[in-house]
Design an enzyme around this catalytic site. Structure first.
Site, PDB file in Angstrom:
ATOM      1  CD  GLU A   1      32.537  42.978  43.499  1.00 30.04           C
ATOM      2  OE1 GLU A   1      32.422  42.366  44.563  1.00 30.04           O
ATOM      3  OE2 GLU A   1      31.934  42.649  42.450  1.00 30.04           O
TER       4      GLU A   1
ATOM      5  CD  GLU B   1      33.074  37.578  38.277  1.00 29.07           C
ATOM      6  OE1 GLU B   1      33.493  38.444  37.484  1.00 29.07           O
ATOM      7  OE2 GLU B   1      32.436  37.854  39.309  1.00 29.07           O
TER       8      GLU B   1
HETATM    9  C1  BGC Z   1      32.097  38.786  43.615  1.00 29.30           C
HETATM   10  C2  BGC Z   1      32.087  37.325  43.922  1.00 29.30           C
HETATM   11  C3  BGC Z   1      31.182  37.076  45.044  1.00 29.30           C
HETATM   12  C4  BGC Z   1      29.836  37.457  44.558  1.00 29.30           C
HETATM   13  C5  BGC Z   1      28.722  37.148  45.456  1.00 29.30           C
HETATM   14  C6  BGC Z   1      30.711  39.164  43.203  1.00 29.30           C
HETATM   15  O1  BGC Z   1      30.575  40.475  42.859  1.00 29.30           O
HETATM   16  O2  BGC Z   1      33.035  39.128  42.693  1.00 29.30           O
HETATM   17  O3  BGC Z   1      33.035  36.542  43.519  1.00 29.30           O
HETATM   18  O4  BGC Z   1      31.252  35.852  45.661  1.00 29.30           O
HETATM   19  O5  BGC Z   1      29.771  38.794  44.131  1.00 29.30           O
HETATM   20  O6  BGC Z   1      27.772  36.756  44.662  1.00 29.30           O
END
Ligand code: BGC
Length: 929
Positions: free
Chosen positions: A509, A779
């Site tokens: 990401e 996270e």
């Molecule tokens: C990201 C987030 C993001 C989210 C949206 C994830 O995959 O890492 O932090 O805000 O997707 O739901």
């Protein structure tokens, strides 16, 4: 003779008297010059600058006799010799005002490449003038596409058909070079350069800079940033050579788990323009064009952000960036003219640099490989210095954590290979670091080295890379875990401010997720000097706004899916407002006002009778959801409506600051209507959530965004406390609810409850992850636990700054420093000590006026506090007190100090107003049981 010596004596006396009177006068009249002169969002003497009419800011010195500014004068000239008296570009004349930051340039229009000089003087509160400041300068970059005489150049790497980790076409890094001869002696030289991809440039065998992965990441189909380097010292008379390496970077590599690309057809390219001013005043230019040569047969075989870099030392091309090399076997590049659709604009914030070196703390050996533990989760690259045998391949892998059995935990990298290879061309110690990739890691695993050598910790050093900003604040306390939390917040910031604000730095990401940015932005502003970073990214947000006003999930929007999410898109109202409030600069509001209006308009489109049907990620990653869903239990419609109201209100506030009365009325009315509808739809007459699941976050949104009539607020607060109580005094909030907890509990008078949540050791809480060994913010509240191991979901980043949003409250309320007027012109010092948890806390912060610091200590039933307030501000201070007990300020009674104003007093607090200076406060204190 006698007469002569008498007259000599007399003369000396007169001279002495004159000198003494002069120094005495000087001492009285001259105030030290203004300091820390910057332009725009805080740039010091920049070159390649982006803004032709910037603002000017300065700070008054901390010295006796300087409390406030009563006037200033700025002079701007095309030549330093003209300053201060013959400023040919602008003379502001003496302006009677206390404004010392964000003063707009109103002089003659400036043009591309122009260099200008400026200085400032101020008058203090007694109307005494200061010395002129030192002369500062700034030099503009190429402001228009028309300034570019160069062409985009590159090799058709797509045709090589190299297949990458996800069966995708990838591009081999290119080596591009050009030799040129200068007929004359060079006085100064500038290199203007950028890439569709990422580049590294050398001239005559010397690196031009230590920038990491320039030019950085913007919405490439609209704007690419250009970089300016002063290369005067690298240019030689006669024959010269420039060499540029270019790799995919964000532009031509895969991005996102959906395998997105900015372009999977366009190959990486560079464009550059060398402009020389010769000693005789003439100008010359060398540009990228079809006369350049290139090859892909260089040592960097592959380099991808997610997958890592492969380097074959056997293919090193010696001296290729010097004039001592023949490129006759290289290919001619293809050249393309500058496209008007993609704007080339000077970069408006700092490049990523290697800022910190982390040494290996421990070595763990396991069959055939060896693991280096840096004991800190970080982002950047390893510098390896390791013995190798010719022909062997060194393999480098990364992990943020080890599995309980000691093996590498890489599930959370998902498809990102994050692996580097180095092929040795001789026996001996290899020193290497990858160039066009970065990793998120604490552990580095090496295999393929010379196993006959005894491993040593200095084989691996972690180079921590982030956008080159200074740290801006400090926070510390008497509690080790709280200090660890502060450290984790700062490491989360370092790890995710890699040119853009990213969600995470390690998996497939690393994108500019708007929700995460919205949530963490305010805290980042305390810890680092990131105004320019955010202002620059906000430009990308504006450029990424959809036609219908929607703001995409990620910025730059490489997902191209036209999707929006409530609480994510609202970044476009929240960040500008928060920045304005912390800096006092209205430019950030001016720049973003239209975007805010567009976004509120989008909210309107997806609402009926003010109730939103905007979907999205909701209270993302709320712990213990009843339905097991990552999106949590809070109603999506409630969240959408709450953010609709929030954005309408912030847009109204912005209109008010900008003096747009009609807009203010319109958006304020809108906010009130949404609030009314929100209340009617989601709350019953007792202030209890109705019709949808009652959660902590539903009450937090209603209270934080001021969506309930006053008579219901008290009850709603009680229901919120009930929710917290039902959760065994633990939080049940995800990305959207968590940052609101402290604000609401504080405003509700429930500071002790907030302390309880903050100091909870058990899941879910901030300290829980610290108890499991976290060195960054995770996270999930339970990304890993000693009992259960890693969270089974592989969306499990161990470096995700969102929950670090609590940092704002730590500064503002535990240490007690916050702005009471935009930009800290009026400062609020109001710590809320709680001796169940803390006996000391301290913070310091750079504000537009200078350093504010506050530190308090409680010992033997006594509260003492040291406070520093910078010049040109005032501060309102709230100090806890008991009954009528006396407060001592700098060892004197309050009534004895005439400059201090008593504002109010109660049994528990005393509120006073103080002027700039350093103070010590002492008062008796009741320790909590
Ligand atoms: C990201 C987030 C993001 C989210 C949206 C994830 O995959 O890492 O932090 O805000 O997707 O739901």
């Amino acid at each position: 003779m006698y007469y002569k010596s008498i007259s000599k004596y007399f003369l000396r006396l007169v001279v002495c008297f004159f000198l003494i009177s002069q120094t005495a006068c000087t001492k009285k009249q001259t105030l030290a010059a203004a300091q820390n002169l910057t332009i725009a969002e805080g740039f010091e003497n920049p070159i390649g600058f982006y803004e032709a009419s910037p603002t000017f800011s300065w700070k008054l010195p901390n010295m006796d006799g300087v409390k406030n500014q009563s006037a200033y004068q700025i002079v701007v000239a095309s030549n330093p010799d003209l300053l201060p008296d013959q400023a040919d570009l602008w003379n502001s004349e003496k302006q009677e005002t206390d404004q010392s930051a964000w003063v707009k340039y109103e002089g003659e229009a400036l043009k591309s490449s122009q260099k200008v000089y400026w200085q400032v003087k101020y008058w203090n509160q007694d109307k005494e003038g200061s010395d002129w400041s030192e002369i500062q300068n700034f030099e503009l970059g190429l402001l228009d596409n028309d300034d570019w005489k160069a062409q985009w150049i590159g090799l058709p790497t797509k045709d090589e058909g190299v297949i990458g980790s996800q069966n995708n076409i990838i591009h081999r890094p290119q080596y591009l070079r050009k030799g040129f001869e200068l007929s004359n002696e060079v006085a100064s030289a500038r290199l203007y350069i950028t890439a569709k991809g990422v580049f590294d440039v050398a001239i005559n065998g010397k690196d031009v800079s230590d920038d990491v992965m320039p030019p950085g990441y913007t919405p490439y189909h609209k704007r690419i940033e250009t970089i300016t380097y002063d290369v005067s010292d690298l240019i030689e008379s006669g024959q010269n050579t420039i060499g540029v390496e270019v790799a995919s970077g964000w532009h031509s590599g895969r991005l996102g788990w959906m395998k997105s690309y900015w372009s999977d057809t366009e190959t990486p390219k560079i464009i550059c323009q060398l402009e020389f001013t010769m000693k005789d005043g003439s100008k010359e230019m060398v540009v990228s064009d079809s006369s350049w040569k290139g090859t892909t047969d260089g040592p960097i075989r592959l380099s991808e952000i997610y997958d890592g870099e492969t380097y074959d030392a056997n293919l090193e091309i010696h001296k290729w960036t010097t004039s001592n090399f023949s490129d006759k076997n290289w290919k001619a590049v293809k050249a393309f003219s500058v496209d008007d659709k993609i704007r080339l604009e000077p970069k408006r914030h700092t490049m990523v640099k290697s800022r910190i070196e982390l040494k290996t703390q421990e070595i763990i050996q396991r069959d055939g490989s060896i693991i280096f533990d840096l004991k800190q989760n970080m982002v950047g690259v390893p510098l390896v210095k390791i013995p190798m045998k010719k022909g062997d391949t060194l393999k480098t892998r990364f992990a943020e954590m080890l599995s309980p059995d000691g093996t590498f935990y890489t599930d959370n990298y998902r498809t990102a290979q994050s692996t580097n290879y180095y092929i040795a061309d001789k026996d001996g110690v290899v020193e290497w670091m990858p160039k066009f990739t970065f990793h998120g890691f604490r552990y580095v695993e090496l295999s393929g080295y010379d196993t006959s050598e005894k491993p040593s910790k200095d084989w691996v050093t972690g180079l921590v890379q982030y956008s080159d900003f200074e740290e801006n604040g400090t926070f510390t306390s008497s509690n080790d875990k709280l200090n660890q939390l502060q450290s984790n917040i700062v490491w989360g910031l370092r790890g995710n401010f890699f040119d853009i604000p990213t969600d995470c730095p390690q998996r497939d990401e690393r994108m500019g997720w708007t929700g995460d940015a919205q949530v963490f932005g305010p805290t980042s502003m305390f810890n680092a000097d990131v105004y320019k970073f955010w202002a620059s990214w906000m430009q990308s947000v504006r450029e990424s706004q959809f036609e219908n006003g929607g703001i995409p999930w990620v910025v730059p929007d490489v997902l191209f899916n036209d999707k929006v999410s409530a609480g994510w898109g609202d970044v476009c109202t929240i960040i500008p407002w928060k920045i304005y409030y912390r800096t006092g600069d209205t430019k950030i509001l001016e720049e973003n006002f239209e975007t805010m209006k567009g976004w509120v308009g989008y909210h309107e489109q997806v609402s009926k009778d003010y109730i939103s049907s905007m979907d999205g990620f909701a209270d993302w990653l709320q712990p213990l959801p009843a339905n097991g869903d990552n999106k949590g239990d809070t109603s999506h419609s409630l969240i959408g409506t709450a953010f609709f109201a929030r954005s309408a209100k912030l847009t109204a506030q912005t209109a008010e600051v900008l003096g747009k009365t009609e807009d203010f009325k319109k958006f304020n009315e809108l906010y009130k209507n949404i609030a009314k509808a929100f209340d009617a739809e989601f709350f019953d007459e007792n202030g209890k959530v109705k019709g949808v699941t009652s959660t902590q976050t539903s009450y937090l949104l209603a209270l934080a965004f001021d969506l309930l009539p006053e008579d219901k607020q008290e009850n709603a607060k009680k229901f919120l406390l009930e929710e917290i109580n039902n959760a065994d005094d633990h939080l049940r909030t995800g990305f959207l609810g968590t940052p609101l907890l402290s604000q609401v509990l504080d405003e509700t008078g429930q500071v002790d409850v907030m302390y309880k949540l903050l100091f909870n050791e058990t899941y879910p809480s901030w300290f829980y992850s610290i108890n499991q060994g976290a060195t960054t913010i995770w996270e999930r509240w339970n990304s890993y636990s000693k009992e259960e191991g890693f969270n089974p979901q592989n969306m499990n980043s161990l470096n995700h700054y969102a929950y670090g949003a609590i940092g704002e409250w730590m500064y503002e309320r535990i240490a007690g420093i916050s702005p009471l007027e935009a930009g800290y012109k009026v400062i609020k010092i109001a710590p809320v000590p709680n001796t169940n948890y803390l006996t000391t806390a301290a913070a310091s912060l750079q504000t537009p006026y200078g350093t504010v610091s506050n530190s308090w200590k409680i010992t033997d039933n006594q509260f003492s506090m040291e406070t520093q307030i910078p010049p040109n501000t005032t501060a309102k201070i709230t100090i806890p007190k008991i009954g009528n007990e006396e407060l001592l300020i700098n060892n004197q009674k309050l009534t004895a100090i005439k400059e201090i104003k008593l504002l109010s007093t109660s049994d528990d607090f005393i509120e006073i107003e103080i002027q700039p200076g350093t103070y010590n406060f002492i008062t008796p204190y009741n320790q909590k049981k």
